[in-house]
Write an enzyme that holds these catalytic residues in place. Sequence first.
Site, mmCIF file in Angstrom:
data_model
loop_
_atom_site.group_PDB
_atom_site.id
_atom_site.type_symbol
_atom_site.label_atom_id
_atom_site.label_comp_id
_atom_site.label_asym_id
_atom_site.label_seq_id
_atom_site.Cartn_x
_atom_site.Cartn_y
_atom_site.Cartn_z
ATOM 1 C CE1 TYR A 1 -3.986 2.112 0.600
ATOM 2 C CE2 TYR A 1 -2.723 3.107 2.379
ATOM 3 C CZ TYR A 1 -3.819 3.115 1.547
ATOM 4 O OH TYR A 1 -4.760 4.117 1.654
ATOM 5 C CG ASP A 2 3.029 2.102 3.587
ATOM 6 O OD1 ASP A 2 1.802 1.906 3.628
ATOM 7 O OD2 ASP A 2 3.751 2.078 4.598
ATOM 8 C CB THR B 1 -0.283 9.184 18.500
ATOM 9 O OG1 THR B 1 0.708 9.505 17.520
ATOM 10 C CG2 THR B 1 0.316 9.217 19.895
ATOM 11 C CG ASP C 1 0.567 -0.314 14.060
ATOM 12 O OD1 ASP C 1 -0.383 -1.021 13.710
ATOM 13 O OD2 ASP C 1 0.443 0.817 14.562
HETATM 14 N N1 UDP Z 1 -5.536 -0.834 16.199
HETATM 15 C C1 UDP Z 1 -5.827 -1.360 17.454
HETATM 16 N N2 UDP Z 1 -6.895 -2.195 17.563
HETATM 17 C C2 UDP Z 1 -7.682 -2.529 16.499
HETATM 18 C C3 UDP Z 1 -7.383 -1.972 15.223
HETATM 19 C C4 UDP Z 1 -6.285 -1.136 15.124
HETATM 20 O O1 UDP Z 1 -5.154 -1.075 18.464
HETATM 21 O O2 UDP Z 1 -8.655 -3.297 16.689
HETATM 22 C C5 UDP Z 1 -4.385 0.098 16.103
HETATM 23 C C6 UDP Z 1 -3.416 -0.229 14.969
HETATM 24 O O3 UDP Z 1 -2.434 -1.139 15.422
HETATM 25 C C7 UDP Z 1 -2.848 1.159 14.675
HETATM 26 C C8 UDP Z 1 -3.998 2.107 14.953
HETATM 27 O O4 UDP Z 1 -4.899 1.380 15.782
HETATM 28 O O5 UDP Z 1 -1.800 1.456 15.582
HETATM 29 C C9 UDP Z 1 -4.718 2.573 13.700
HETATM 30 O O6 UDP Z 1 -5.045 1.443 12.957
HETATM 31 P P1 UDP Z 1 -5.922 1.510 11.636
HETATM 32 O O7 UDP Z 1 -5.925 0.129 11.058
HETATM 33 O O8 UDP Z 1 -7.245 2.124 11.912
HETATM 34 O O9 UDP Z 1 -5.168 2.521 10.664
HETATM 35 P P2 UDP Z 1 -3.615 2.777 10.254
HETATM 36 O O10 UDP Z 1 -2.717 1.843 11.003
HETATM 37 O O11 UDP Z 1 -3.568 2.534 8.788
HETATM 38 O O12 UDP Z 1 -3.379 4.176 10.648
#
Ligand code: UDP
Length: 310
Positions: free
Chosen positions: A144-145, A209, A272
């Site tokens: 994706y990135d 965050t 992440d």
């Molecule tokens: N996350 C979490 N629990 C969940 C889903 C996501 O703690 O059930 C965390 C995930 O590891 C990340 C953040 O929330 O650190 C945002 O995740 P998301 O998938 O919404 O978006 P992205 O990582 O693409 O910003």
Amino acid sequence: MKRILITGGAGFLGSRLCDRLVKEGNHVICLDNLFTGNEKNIKHLFHHPHFEFLLKDVTEPLDVAVDEIYNAACPASPPHYQKSPTFTTKTCVLGMINMLELATRHQAKILQFSTSEVYGDPLIHPQPEKYRGHVNPIGIRACYDEGKRCAETLCFDYRREFVTRIKVIRIFNTYGPNMDSMDGRVVSNFIMQALKGEDITVYGDGSQTRSFCYVDDLVEGIIRMMNSREDFSGPVNLGNPGEFTIKELAELILERIPSKSKIVYKKLPKDDPMQRRPVIDLACRELGWEPSIELKDGLAPTISYFKEYL
Ligand code: UDP
């Protein structure tokens, strides 16, 4: 009346854009393969005389006469885009080439939905557009990135080589009604878990965050970017600079949903990003845009949407 193509138009953001642009009196052509998009998001538009739906994949060539293209097609939640990573990269890259070819042929403006993921796990905080990012090119998020980074490259090369009228936005985490309840994103996961009385799954220790933008604010920014001065192509960050830890988000949601759910901690997914917050000075200056809806206010309509869904 403008003819506007929205790829990924049945998805979360695309469908909100379809609604708004139809309402404003445009002829909207929505293209979606329904891989993560959902017909229910656009069903109410099917009988509108100025709405067309094309069940098609953005990686297939397309020729329709258009004035503007919003290229939103791509699975965007980590579990979805990682399910078929090569397809994700193809969607980003081949989809971008097809849409840039179309825009160039018709001298249409094209606005690319890029992402804060181009910054990877950022070493600079908060992230201005000039930051070039810190992406692991062989990790599980790279499909994706790097796909989205290559799509940006293509936009700017088409502009240099063929004078294509491009606009690029980098979208930070967004939430609100029409989000897919099952797409695995943090806001939808936590709200659904709280509504069902299930454990709230915080990945890692919850200290990472994110900055969450309400969908209506984002759609306003997207449309302003499409209508910005001709020689402004971006890239421009669109997001809400309010920054929250994932644990704070879980607590905010639990305060708003009476629930027997409790927070549990799960393994942090690989690569992440630890922090994410947009610098939005450029959007303020060029588009006169800044978000107006704080997370605590945007959560209420989002929770209502998921309640109704259940
Ligand atoms: N996350 C979490 N629990 C969940 C889903 C996501 O703690 O059930 C965390 C995930 O590891 C990340 C953040 O929330 O650190 C945002 O995740 P998301 O998938 O919404 O978006 P992205 O990582 O693409 O910003």
